[in-house]
Design an enzyme around this catalytic site. Structure first.
Site, mmCIF file in Angstrom:
data_model
loop_
_atom_site.group_PDB
_atom_site.id
_atom_site.type_symbol
_atom_site.label_atom_id
_atom_site.label_comp_id
_atom_site.label_asym_id
_atom_site.label_seq_id
_atom_site.Cartn_x
_atom_site.Cartn_y
_atom_site.Cartn_z
ATOM 1 N N ASP A 1 76.797 -52.123 2.740
ATOM 2 C CA ASP A 1 76.309 -53.387 2.182
ATOM 3 C C ASP A 1 77.364 -54.482 2.362
ATOM 4 O O ASP A 1 78.479 -54.372 1.860
ATOM 5 C CB ASP A 1 76.033 -53.205 0.680
ATOM 6 C CG ASP A 1 75.489 -54.475 0.043
ATOM 7 O OD1 ASP A 1 74.259 -54.675 0.108
ATOM 8 O OD2 ASP A 1 76.284 -55.275 -0.495
ATOM 9 N N TYR B 1 80.962 -62.652 2.263
ATOM 10 C CA TYR B 1 82.132 -61.763 2.106
ATOM 11 C C TYR B 1 83.134 -61.962 3.249
ATOM 12 O O TYR B 1 84.273 -61.504 3.167
ATOM 13 C CB TYR B 1 81.727 -60.277 2.069
ATOM 14 C CG TYR B 1 80.758 -59.878 0.983
ATOM 15 C CD1 TYR B 1 80.431 -60.733 -0.059
ATOM 16 C CD2 TYR B 1 80.157 -58.613 0.990
ATOM 17 C CE1 TYR B 1 79.529 -60.368 -1.040
ATOM 18 C CE2 TYR B 1 79.264 -58.230 -0.001
ATOM 19 C CZ TYR B 1 78.943 -59.117 -1.005
ATOM 20 O OH TYR B 1 78.046 -58.732 -1.967
ATOM 21 N N LYS C 1 73.461 -60.458 3.937
ATOM 22 C CA LYS C 1 72.756 -61.427 3.084
ATOM 23 C C LYS C 1 72.997 -62.857 3.558
ATOM 24 O O LYS C 1 74.089 -63.184 4.030
ATOM 25 C CB LYS C 1 73.240 -61.295 1.627
ATOM 26 C CG LYS C 1 73.345 -59.862 1.149
ATOM 27 C CD LYS C 1 73.787 -59.721 -0.290
ATOM 28 C CE LYS C 1 74.135 -58.284 -0.619
ATOM 29 N NZ LYS C 1 75.532 -57.925 -0.430
ATOM 30 N N HIS D 1 70.636 -64.096 -0.783
ATOM 31 C CA HIS D 1 71.716 -63.667 -1.676
ATOM 32 C C HIS D 1 71.557 -64.203 -3.104
ATOM 33 O O HIS D 1 71.879 -63.521 -4.072
ATOM 34 C CB HIS D 1 73.058 -64.151 -1.099
ATOM 35 C CG HIS D 1 74.238 -63.372 -1.562
ATOM 36 N ND1 HIS D 1 75.325 -63.123 -0.773
ATOM 37 C CD2 HIS D 1 74.521 -62.772 -2.736
ATOM 38 C CE1 HIS D 1 76.209 -62.406 -1.441
ATOM 39 N NE2 HIS D 1 75.747 -62.188 -2.642
HETATM 40 P P1 NDP Z 1 82.165 -52.043 -8.377
HETATM 41 O O1 NDP Z 1 81.474 -51.862 -9.674
HETATM 42 O O2 NDP Z 1 81.728 -51.249 -7.202
HETATM 43 O O3 NDP Z 1 83.723 -51.824 -8.647
HETATM 44 C C1 NDP Z 1 84.667 -51.885 -7.627
HETATM 45 C C2 NDP Z 1 86.031 -51.583 -8.251
HETATM 46 O O4 NDP Z 1 86.086 -50.217 -8.664
HETATM 47 C C3 NDP Z 1 87.157 -51.780 -7.274
HETATM 48 O O5 NDP Z 1 88.222 -52.386 -7.988
HETATM 49 C C4 NDP Z 1 87.547 -50.365 -6.847
HETATM 50 O O6 NDP Z 1 88.929 -50.287 -6.541
HETATM 51 C C5 NDP Z 1 87.250 -49.598 -8.115
HETATM 52 N N1 NDP Z 1 86.917 -48.178 -7.856
HETATM 53 C C6 NDP Z 1 86.026 -47.684 -6.972
HETATM 54 N N2 NDP Z 1 85.951 -46.340 -7.050
HETATM 55 C C7 NDP Z 1 86.833 -45.959 -8.017
HETATM 56 C C8 NDP Z 1 87.223 -44.704 -8.545
HETATM 57 N N3 NDP Z 1 86.666 -43.568 -8.126
HETATM 58 N N4 NDP Z 1 88.180 -44.680 -9.528
HETATM 59 C C9 NDP Z 1 88.736 -45.843 -9.980
HETATM 60 N N5 NDP Z 1 88.403 -47.064 -9.497
HETATM 61 C C10 NDP Z 1 87.460 -47.124 -8.529
HETATM 62 O O7 NDP Z 1 82.109 -53.631 -8.074
HETATM 63 P P2 NDP Z 1 81.613 -54.574 -6.918
HETATM 64 O O8 NDP Z 1 81.567 -55.922 -7.500
HETATM 65 O O9 NDP Z 1 82.422 -54.423 -5.694
HETATM 66 O O10 NDP Z 1 80.099 -54.128 -6.600
HETATM 67 C C11 NDP Z 1 79.784 -53.191 -5.611
HETATM 68 C C12 NDP Z 1 79.148 -53.835 -4.391
HETATM 69 O O11 NDP Z 1 77.929 -54.502 -4.722
HETATM 70 C C13 NDP Z 1 79.984 -54.932 -3.730
HETATM 71 O O12 NDP Z 1 81.098 -54.440 -3.041
HETATM 72 C C14 NDP Z 1 78.937 -55.608 -2.888
HETATM 73 O O13 NDP Z 1 78.662 -54.877 -1.717
HETATM 74 C C15 NDP Z 1 77.766 -55.632 -3.851
HETATM 75 N N6 NDP Z 1 77.736 -56.874 -4.673
HETATM 76 C C16 NDP Z 1 76.650 -57.704 -4.552
HETATM 77 C C17 NDP Z 1 76.575 -58.874 -5.260
HETATM 78 C C18 NDP Z 1 75.401 -59.734 -5.100
HETATM 79 O O14 NDP Z 1 75.407 -60.872 -5.608
HETATM 80 N N7 NDP Z 1 74.357 -59.296 -4.404
HETATM 81 C C19 NDP Z 1 77.641 -59.303 -6.187
HETATM 82 C C20 NDP Z 1 78.730 -58.344 -6.287
HETATM 83 C C21 NDP Z 1 78.736 -57.191 -5.565
HETATM 84 P P3 NDP Z 1 89.516 -50.066 -5.056
HETATM 85 O O15 NDP Z 1 88.640 -50.824 -4.088
HETATM 86 O O16 NDP Z 1 90.898 -50.638 -5.175
HETATM 87 O O17 NDP Z 1 89.530 -48.585 -4.793
#
Ligand code: NDP
Length: 298
Positions: free
Chosen positions: A62, A67, A92, A125
């Site tokens: 995704d 981004y 998006k 989006h």
């Molecule tokens: P998430 O809820 O996926 O959280 C991401 C965070 O969790 C990062 O800091 C990551 O750290 C950490 N993390 C991941 N796995 C673990 C683990 N096993 N243990 C501890 N920490 C962990 O947040 P997002 O906001 O990124 O949402 C996910 C996806 O949804 C986005 O990446 C995007 O693709 C989509 N999205 C869509 C939006 C929209 O408006 N349509 C808005 C926001 C997101 P690290 O990377 O350092 O490992």
């Protein structure tokens, strides 16, 4: 019991071609888990993260034009050597492209950056950018953009089309003129961030809910209920949160740039949470709510 659980854990490794899928309302299939890439920086970080995800077994990526990492993702996809028809790629359309012509150009630009001939799922989006709020201009903008997306779908440049962050009144307005029903609505969904009205609306219409922020963007890793239940089920908090999302019938999009987390997050599909525990998670209080698309400052 502990031995049995560790055996189950070992068997949880999901490989790409074994990942289950949801059937969309347009008849296509989408892998039940997607790899999130927001804040994965363009260049080495996004490239290595997607490379690690594909190696671990994710087949659904995704991203979004905003981004600014489509090029690195496209390179990781190309270098993986995985056949195109085994991959599912979502991107998006951002808020600055809300005319028919701009939407077509936006799609072409994403295709070019990703190095692909078609996108599996293309989303509007945001329903109501700050520039389209006067006189509810967003209604006509969304209709026009949707027409462009329907046309691009008919031409084979997009397989499925959908929306993101749409509330029921945004969907109602779109459906007044839409020929194609959105296949998905990607919204913020996680334990404690449960947009009940949107969830009910989309379920009634057969629109699949994708869950962004499935970890509450990190906040849920400190939650006592999450930590206690993770211990009880002998899984990581992240696996527990993803299992909850799947149990609700959502499609979670976990993001990580850390290889160990990327791999272990994938091992969540065999975790069977009890209905009582799902309920408990749904109701936990969290600080962050879903953003209001009608008042957000972009
Ligand atoms: P998430 O809820 O996926 O959280 C991401 C965070 O969790 C990062 O800091 C990551 O750290 C950490 N993390 C991941 N796995 C673990 C683990 N096993 N243990 C501890 N920490 C962990 O947040 P997002 O906001 O990124 O949402 C996910 C996806 O949804 C986005 O990446 C995007 O693709 C989509 N999205 C869509 C939006 C929209 O408006 N349509 C808005 C926001 C997101 P690290 O990377 O350092 O490992």
């Amino acid at each position: 019991m502990r031995r049995l659980l560790s055996l189950v854990k070992k068997q949880r490794k999901v490989t790409g071609n074994k990942m289950k899928s949801y059937k969309l309302n347009d008849g296509r299939h989408i892998p039940v888990l997607g790899f999130g890439t927001w804040k994965a920086k363009d260049g080495e970080e996004a490239y290595q993260a997607v490379k690690a995800a594909l190696e671990a077994g994710y087949r659904h990526i995704d991203t979004a034009a905003i981004y600014q990492n489509e090029e690195s993702i496209g390179k990781a996809i190309k270098d993986s050597g995985i056949p195109r028809d085994e991959l599912f790629v979502t991107t998006k359309l951002w808020n600055n492209r809300h005319t028919y012509e701009d939407a077509v150009n936006g799609l072409e630009e994403s295709l070019h950056k990703l190095g692909l001939d078609y996108i599996d799922l293309y989303l509007i989006h945001w329903p109501n950018p700050v520039t389209h709020r006067e006189n509810e201009a967003w209604k006509e903008r969304n209709r026009e953009v949707w027409r462009a997306m329907e046309d691009m779908q008919a031409k084979g440049k997009i397989r499925s089309i959908g929306v993101s962050n749409f509330l029921p009144h945004h969907l109602d307005a779109l459906l007044e003129s839409a020929k194609v029903l959105p296949a998905v609505n990607q919204i913020r969904l996680a334990p404690g961030v449960y947009q009940e009205e949107v969830v009910r609306y989309c379920r009634d219409k057969g629109i699949l809910l994708e869950a962004w922020g499935p970890f509450g963007q990190g906040e849920l890793f400190q939650n006592e209920t999450v930590l206690t239940l993770a211990k009880q089920y002998d899984v990581t908090p992240a696996q527990l949160l993803l299992a909850w999302s799947l149990a609700e019938g959502f499609l979670p999009l976990p993001k990580s740039v850390t290889p160990e987390r990327i791999a272990s997050n994938l091992q969540c599909s065999a975790i069977a949470l009890s209905p009582e525990d799902c309920d408990l998670l749904r109701k936990i209080p969290v600080e962050a709510g879903a953003p209001n698309p009608d008042t957000k400052d972009f």
